[in-house]
Structure formats: structure tokens, C-alpha cells
Design a protein around this motif. Structure first.
Motif, PDB file in Angstrom:
ATOM      1  N   ALA A 109       4.343   8.999 -13.107  1.00  0.00           N
ATOM      2  CA  ALA A 109       5.352   8.763 -12.066  1.00  0.00           C
ATOM      3  C   ALA A 109       6.395   7.751 -12.509  1.00  0.00           C
ATOM      4  N   THR A 125       0.231   4.979  -0.086  1.00  0.00           N
ATOM      5  CA  THR A 125       1.019   3.749  -0.169  1.00  0.00           C
ATOM      6  C   THR A 125       0.118   2.528  -0.056  1.00  0.00           C
ATOM      7  N   MET A 165      11.315   0.703  -8.231  1.00  0.00           N
ATOM      8  CA  MET A 165      10.800   1.777  -7.420  1.00  0.00           C
ATOM      9  C   MET A 165       9.989   1.166  -6.273  1.00  0.00           C
ATOM     10  N   ARG A 166      10.198   1.683  -5.097  1.00  0.00           N
ATOM     11  CA  ARG A 166       9.457   1.204  -3.931  1.00  0.00           C
ATOM     12  C   ARG A 166       8.053   1.796  -3.903  1.00  0.00           C
ATOM     13  N   GLN A 167       7.164   1.126  -3.201  1.00  0.00           N
ATOM     14  CA  GLN A 167       5.786   1.620  -3.092  1.00  0.00           C
ATOM     15  C   GLN A 167       5.736   3.038  -2.556  1.00  0.00           C
ATOM     16  N   GLU A 168       6.562   3.330  -1.572  1.00  0.00           N
ATOM     17  CA  GLU A 168       6.574   4.655  -0.969  1.00  0.00           C
ATOM     18  C   GLU A 168       6.976   5.717  -1.987  1.00  0.00           C
ATOM     19  N   GLN A 169       7.978   5.417  -2.794  1.00  0.00           N
ATOM     20  CA  GLN A 169       8.434   6.361  -3.809  1.00  0.00           C
ATOM     21  C   GLN A 169       7.350   6.578  -4.858  1.00  0.00           C
ATOM     22  N   LEU A 170       6.739   5.496  -5.299  1.00  0.00           N
ATOM     23  CA  LEU A 170       5.683   5.601  -6.297  1.00  0.00           C
ATOM     24  C   LEU A 170       4.494   6.379  -5.752  1.00  0.00           C
ATOM     25  N   SER A 171       4.115   6.095  -4.533  1.00  0.00           N
ATOM     26  CA  SER A 171       2.958   6.788  -3.961  1.00  0.00           C
ATOM     27  C   SER A 171       3.211   8.287  -3.834  1.00  0.00           C
ATOM     28  N   LEU A 172       4.422   8.670  -3.476  1.00  0.00           N
ATOM     29  CA  LEU A 172       4.747  10.091  -3.403  1.00  0.00           C
ATOM     30  C   LEU A 172       4.745  10.735  -4.776  1.00  0.00           C
ATOM     31  N   SER A 173       5.340  10.076  -5.741  1.00  0.00           N
ATOM     32  CA  SER A 173       5.420  10.619  -7.099  1.00  0.00           C
ATOM     33  C   SER A 173       4.055  10.704  -7.766  1.00  0.00           C
TER      34      SER A 173
END
Length: 43
Positions: free
Chosen positions: A38, A14, A1-9
Motif C-alpha cells: 500500500a 483503521t 498518507m492518512r490512516q483511513e487511506q492506508l487502511s483502505l489500500s
């Protein structure tokens, strides 16, 4: 999982995720809980 995806979830920024990865910040239990949810893992 990318940082951006994790931060959104996890609903955290980020840049904060990056700081956690680099050991620059210590997360609160609440933030750890958000990240665990997440990532679909238990704390």
C-alpha cells in the motif's frame, strides 16, 4: 498518507493501523506485506 487511506489500500481496519502506530499490536508478516504494498515500499 492518512490512516483511513492506508487502511483502505492495505485492506485492514483503521483502528488496527492506529494500534500498530501506538505499538499496541504486533503485525503478522502478511499484514506487513499488505502495508508495504500500500505504501509502495519494500519490506
Amino acid at each position: 498518507m492518512r490512516q483511513e487511506q492506508l487502511s483502505l489500500s492495505a485492506a485492514v481496519s483503521t483502528s488496527y493501523i492506529g494500534q500498530l502506530e501506538r505499538g499496541e499490536k504486533n503485525p503478522t508478516i502478511k499484514i506487513l506485506e499488505k502495508i508495504a504494498i500500500a505504501l509502495e515500499v519494500t519490506m
